[in-house]
Design a protein around this motif. Structure first.
Motif, PDB file in Angstrom:
ATOM      1  N   GLY A 226      46.058  32.103  41.887  1.00 35.42           N
ATOM      2  CA  GLY A 226      46.915  33.165  41.089  1.00 35.42           C
ATOM      3  C   GLY A 226      46.713  34.466  41.112  1.00 35.42           C
ATOM      4  N   ASP A 227      47.546  35.201  40.177  1.00 36.72           N
ATOM      5  CA  ASP A 227      47.311  36.628  39.985  1.00 36.72           C
ATOM      6  C   ASP A 227      45.772  37.026  39.770  1.00 36.72           C
ATOM      7  OD1 ASP A 227      48.606  39.109  39.008  1.00 36.72           O
ATOM      8  OD2 ASP A 227      47.151  38.767  37.212  1.00 36.72           O
ATOM      9  N   VAL A 228      45.627  38.315  40.374  1.00 34.81           N
ATOM     10  CA  VAL A 228      44.206  39.048  40.455  1.00 34.81           C
ATOM     11  C   VAL A 228      43.780  39.137  39.140  1.00 34.81           C
ATOM     12  CG1 VAL A 228      42.913  40.912  41.093  1.00 34.81           C
ATOM     13  CG2 VAL A 228      44.317  39.761  42.600  1.00 34.81           C
ATOM     14  N   SER A 229      44.489  39.638  38.271  1.00 33.61           N
ATOM     15  CA  SER A 229      43.933  39.702  36.671  1.00 33.61           C
ATOM     16  C   SER A 229      43.588  38.670  36.157  1.00 33.61           C
ATOM     17  CB  SER A 229      44.928  40.713  35.990  1.00 33.61           C
ATOM     18  OG  SER A 229      44.943  42.226  36.445  1.00 33.61           O
ATOM     19  N   ILE A 230      44.549  37.621  36.192  1.00 31.85           N
ATOM     20  CA  ILE A 230      44.308  36.306  35.507  1.00 31.85           C
ATOM     21  C   ILE A 230      42.990  35.560  35.984  1.00 31.85           C
ATOM     22  CG2 ILE A 230      45.214  34.044  35.080  1.00 31.85           C
ATOM     23  CD1 ILE A 230      46.786  35.858  33.592  1.00 31.85           C
ATOM     24  N   SER A 231      43.063  35.620  37.354  1.00 30.25           N
ATOM     25  CA  SER A 231      41.706  34.800  38.148  1.00 30.25           C
ATOM     26  C   SER A 231      40.785  35.696  37.617  1.00 30.25           C
ATOM     27  CB  SER A 231      42.152  35.227  39.527  1.00 30.25           C
ATOM     28  OG  SER A 231      40.740  34.615  40.085  1.00 30.25           O
ATOM     29  N   PHE A 232      40.387  36.893  37.492  1.00 28.23           N
ATOM     30  CA  PHE A 232      39.187  37.578  37.185  1.00 28.23           C
ATOM     31  C   PHE A 232      38.869  37.310  35.641  1.00 28.23           C
ATOM     32  CE2 PHE A 232      39.060  39.662  41.314  1.00 28.23           C
ATOM     33  CZ  PHE A 232      37.538  39.885  41.572  1.00 28.23           C
ATOM     34  N   ALA A 233      39.906  37.344  35.050  1.00 21.23           N
ATOM     35  CA  ALA A 233      39.786  37.247  33.509  1.00 21.23           C
ATOM     36  C   ALA A 233      39.109  35.827  33.229  1.00 21.23           C
ATOM     37  CB  ALA A 233      41.160  37.353  32.707  1.00 21.23           C
ATOM     38  N   LEU A 234      39.813  34.851  33.851  1.00 23.62           N
ATOM     39  CA  LEU A 234      39.148  33.423  33.765  1.00 23.62           C
ATOM     40  C   LEU A 234      37.651  33.326  34.265  1.00 23.62           C
ATOM     41  CD1 LEU A 234      42.013  31.144  34.460  1.00 23.62           C
ATOM     42  CD2 LEU A 234      41.142  31.326  32.321  1.00 23.62           C
ATOM     43  N   GLU A 246      40.529  40.348  23.014  1.00 23.77           N
ATOM     44  CA  GLU A 246      39.494  41.299  23.215  1.00 23.77           C
ATOM     45  C   GLU A 246      39.096  41.420  24.711  1.00 23.77           C
ATOM     46  OE1 GLU A 246      37.502  39.743  18.948  1.00 23.77           O
ATOM     47  OE2 GLU A 246      36.215  39.423  20.794  1.00 23.77           O
ATOM     48  N   LEU A 247      39.411  40.445  25.395  1.00 26.36           N
ATOM     49  CA  LEU A 247      39.107  40.626  26.876  1.00 26.36           C
ATOM     50  C   LEU A 247      40.385  41.039  27.463  1.00 26.36           C
ATOM     51  CD1 LEU A 247      37.221  39.737  29.256  1.00 26.36           C
ATOM     52  CD2 LEU A 247      38.724  37.579  29.434  1.00 26.36           C
ATOM     53  N   ASN A 296      41.417  52.272  38.972  1.00 32.64           N
ATOM     54  CA  ASN A 296      42.184  53.550  38.951  1.00 32.64           C
ATOM     55  C   ASN A 296      43.307  53.465  37.891  1.00 32.64           C
ATOM     56  OD1 ASN A 296      43.977  51.671  40.211  1.00 32.64           O
ATOM     57  ND2 ASN A 296      45.071  53.016  41.252  1.00 32.64           N
ATOM     58  N   ARG A 297      43.316  52.369  36.795  1.00 34.98           N
ATOM     59  CA  ARG A 297      44.021  52.135  35.842  1.00 34.98           C
ATOM     60  C   ARG A 297      43.280  52.032  34.480  1.00 34.98           C
ATOM     61  NH1 ARG A 297      47.550  47.147  38.330  1.00 34.98           N
ATOM     62  NH2 ARG A 297      48.414  48.387  40.213  1.00 34.98           N
ATOM     63  N   GLU A 298      43.839  52.165  33.306  1.00 34.59           N
ATOM     64  CA  GLU A 298      43.132  52.119  32.080  1.00 34.59           C
ATOM     65  C   GLU A 298      42.596  50.762  31.845  1.00 34.59           C
ATOM     66  OE1 GLU A 298      43.796  53.376  27.226  1.00 34.59           O
ATOM     67  OE2 GLU A 298      45.490  53.467  28.809  1.00 34.59           O
ATOM     68  N   LEU A 299      43.630  49.600  31.974  1.00 29.01           N
ATOM     69  CA  LEU A 299      43.121  48.370  31.690  1.00 29.01           C
ATOM     70  C   LEU A 299      42.647  47.618  32.723  1.00 29.01           C
ATOM     71  CD1 LEU A 299      46.662  47.435  30.318  1.00 29.01           C
ATOM     72  CD2 LEU A 299      44.713  47.674  28.909  1.00 29.01           C
ATOM     73  N   VAL A 300      41.546  46.832  32.222  1.00 27.95           N
ATOM     74  CA  VAL A 300      40.933  46.123  33.263  1.00 27.95           C
ATOM     75  C   VAL A 300      41.557  45.183  33.788  1.00 27.95           C
ATOM     76  CG1 VAL A 300      38.627  44.682  33.489  1.00 27.95           C
ATOM     77  CG2 VAL A 300      38.702  46.890  31.819  1.00 27.95           C
ATOM     78  N   PHE A 301      42.523  44.392  33.033  1.00 29.53           N
ATOM     79  CA  PHE A 301      43.216  43.427  33.425  1.00 29.53           C
ATOM     80  C   PHE A 301      44.907  43.699  33.344  1.00 29.53           C
ATOM     81  CE2 PHE A 301      39.319  41.654  31.624  1.00 29.53           C
ATOM     82  CZ  PHE A 301      38.806  41.183  32.805  1.00 29.53           C
ATOM     83  N   PRO A 302      45.461  44.463  34.110  1.00 28.57           N
ATOM     84  CA  PRO A 302      46.746  45.071  33.651  1.00 28.57           C
ATOM     85  C   PRO A 302      47.645  43.637  33.984  1.00 28.57           C
ATOM     86  CG  PRO A 302      45.895  46.012  35.897  1.00 28.57           C
ATOM     87  CD  PRO A 302      44.754  45.327  35.212  1.00 28.57           C
ATOM     88  N   GLY A 303      48.962  43.832  33.804  1.00 34.08           N
ATOM     89  CA  GLY A 303      49.679  42.680  34.244  1.00 34.08           C
ATOM     90  C   GLY A 303      50.542  42.958  35.289  1.00 34.08           C
ATOM     91  N   THR A 304      51.250  41.845  35.550  1.00 33.59           N
ATOM     92  CA  THR A 304      52.033  42.138  36.998  1.00 33.59           C
ATOM     93  C   THR A 304      53.225  43.071  36.774  1.00 33.59           C
ATOM     94  OG1 THR A 304      53.006  40.000  36.768  1.00 33.59           O
ATOM     95  CG2 THR A 304      50.992  39.931  38.102  1.00 33.59           C
ATOM     96  N   ALA A 305      53.921  42.668  35.527  1.00 32.96           N
ATOM     97  CA  ALA A 305      55.036  43.421  35.159  1.00 32.96           C
ATOM     98  C   ALA A 305      55.009  44.931  34.998  1.00 32.96           C
ATOM     99  CB  ALA A 305      55.917  42.818  34.185  1.00 32.96           C
ATOM    100  N   SER A 306      53.632  45.494  34.341  1.00 31.04           N
ATOM    101  CA  SER A 306      53.508  46.706  33.988  1.00 31.04           C
ATOM    102  C   SER A 306      52.338  46.944  34.117  1.00 31.04           C
ATOM    103  CB  SER A 306      54.384  46.949  32.538  1.00 31.04           C
ATOM    104  OG  SER A 306      53.893  48.243  32.198  1.00 31.04           O
TER     105      SER A 306
END
Length: 395
Positions: A226-234, A246-247, A296-306
């Motif tokens: 799935g989504d990159v942010s979701i994958s890395f977070a898990l 917190e994560l 290049n973004r502030e958040l480590v795990f940005p969402g897909t919508a924003s």
């Protein structure tokens, strides 16, 4: 005469882009707000003028009680009294006699804001506004007794919300305690209300703790497409076992990859104190790989919508479900339980584990220095835990 509405229809009413009404009859209607809130209101005429008045919030005020309140107001009208003006007079009288419950509760809430996260503060005031203020808000706090509070709490219980009732009891107890300590009232009328409520249901966060099953879960996470942010977070969550919020809300500014350190600021922590997370080699490697994608973004795990909003807890939970893990098998919070259970069984000191879980320290002085407490042991434990997880993943 019964109205047009039914409890089934009310429960099934979904929010729309704009507020809309569900009419029951006799001037009574339910207004459904875009936020999902459902407010009982009555439309009536007095002295040739059309007026409206709130009768409370659903489900705290159920359909039957809303109709009963409507009949009471009709009786007031038959006596030539404007219900709206009567309510204003009652509020004014309560203020003269002493501060109202709502006034005191809002004052207490304002004083607590600095110690709470914005989300927690919002939950507290919403519970008061939706469940307590409709019945108790306009009354003088000096006149309220335990039966008044219990009447509200039992109403919440009857809707099936046992845990909400217990939380509301705690809030009311804190408000009346504040009133007593501030000299507004002589006694704490809402203390120990929980003793009169139904037994609290035991709720556990489903978690996998069997070593073989942990290994299978880690392999499933590695294969998640799935989504990159979701994958890395898990992938990272099992190693660090922080709370989901917190994560998910982590920023690159909080993380020093060269020092293998992550310092979560106090405003993002449940206990409102900064929390230090030593990063194992495996976590640093994952974060460096993710930095190439979101650095290049502030958040480590940005969402897909924003890009300005982080991934959601539901996104992580849905990913686990798509891997085949049901709600009774594994939850997002379950990674903390997994680490706590296994590390205790592996012989690590409970104080060290609790410090890394960022649980509250009972000793207030020790609690203030918790950020660096047991740090050398925590560094060692986190690396050994990461190596242990890798061994389970390898089968």
């Amino acid at each position: 005469m019964p109205g047009k509405l039914t409890d089934t229809a009310i429960r099934g009413a979904k929010p729309r882009e704009k507020a809309y009404k569900l009419t029951d009859g006799g001037g009574l209607y339910l207004e459904v707000a875009p936020s999902g809130g459902k407010w009982w209101r009555i439309k009536y005429r007095f002295a040739g003028k059309e007026k409206r008045l709130s009768l409370g919030v659903y489900p705290a005020v159920g359909l039957r009680e809303a109709r009963a309140r409507l009949e009471t107001m009709k009786e007031t009208l038959r006596q030539g009294i404007d219900p709206g003006e009567q309510r204003k007079a009652q509020k004014a009288e309560a203020v003269v006699q002493g501060q109202t419950f709502e006034m005191v509760a809002r004052e207490w809430h304002q004083k607590k804001l600095a110690a709470w996260t914005p989300k927690h503060a919002q939950q507290i005031i919403r519970r008061l506004e939706n469940l307590a203020f409709p019945d108790l808000g306009s009354r003088s706090i000096a006149e309220l007794g335990a039966p008044d509070f219990l009447a509200v709490l039992h109403k919440v219980e009857q809707q099936g919300h046992l845990e909400t009732a217990r939380r509301l009891a705690q809030i009311c107890g804190q408000v009346t305690r504040y009133a007593r300590l501030s000299g507004m009232v002589a006694t704490d009328a809402a203390s120990h209300l929980s003793e009169a409520l139904s037994a609290k249901p035991v709720r556990h966060h489903a978690s996998i703790t069997d070593p073989q099953e942990i290994g299978a879960l880690l392999r499933a996470i590695d294969d998640y497409p799935g989504d990159v942010s979701i994958s890395f977070a898990l992938k990272i969550l099992p190693y660090v076992f922080v709370r989901s919020s917190e994560l998910r809300g982590a920023t690159w500014a909080e993380i020093d990859l060269d020092k293998a350190e992550w310092l979560i600021p106090a405003e993002r922590m449940k206990m409102r104190r900064p929390h230090f997370v030593p990063l194992a080699r495996q976590v640093v490697a994952l974060l460096r790989a993710l930095h190439n994608l979101t650095g290049n973004r502030e958040l480590v795990f940005p969402g897909t919508a924003s890009a300005s909003r982080c991934i959601s807890d539901m996104g992580l939970l849905n990913a686990l479900r798509r891997m085949g893990y049901g709600r009774d098998e594994m939850t997002v919070h379950g990674f903390r339980s997994m680490a706590s259970t296994r590390l205790n069984e592996m012989g690590y000191r409970p104080d060290v584990i609790e410090a890394q879980l960022a649980h509250a320290e009972k000793n207030s002085i020790r609690n203030a220095y918790n950020r660096a407490q047991y740090l050398p042991e925590r560094r060692t434990m986190m690396q050994e835990w990461a190596d242990y997880l890798d061994s389970l993943r390898a089968g």
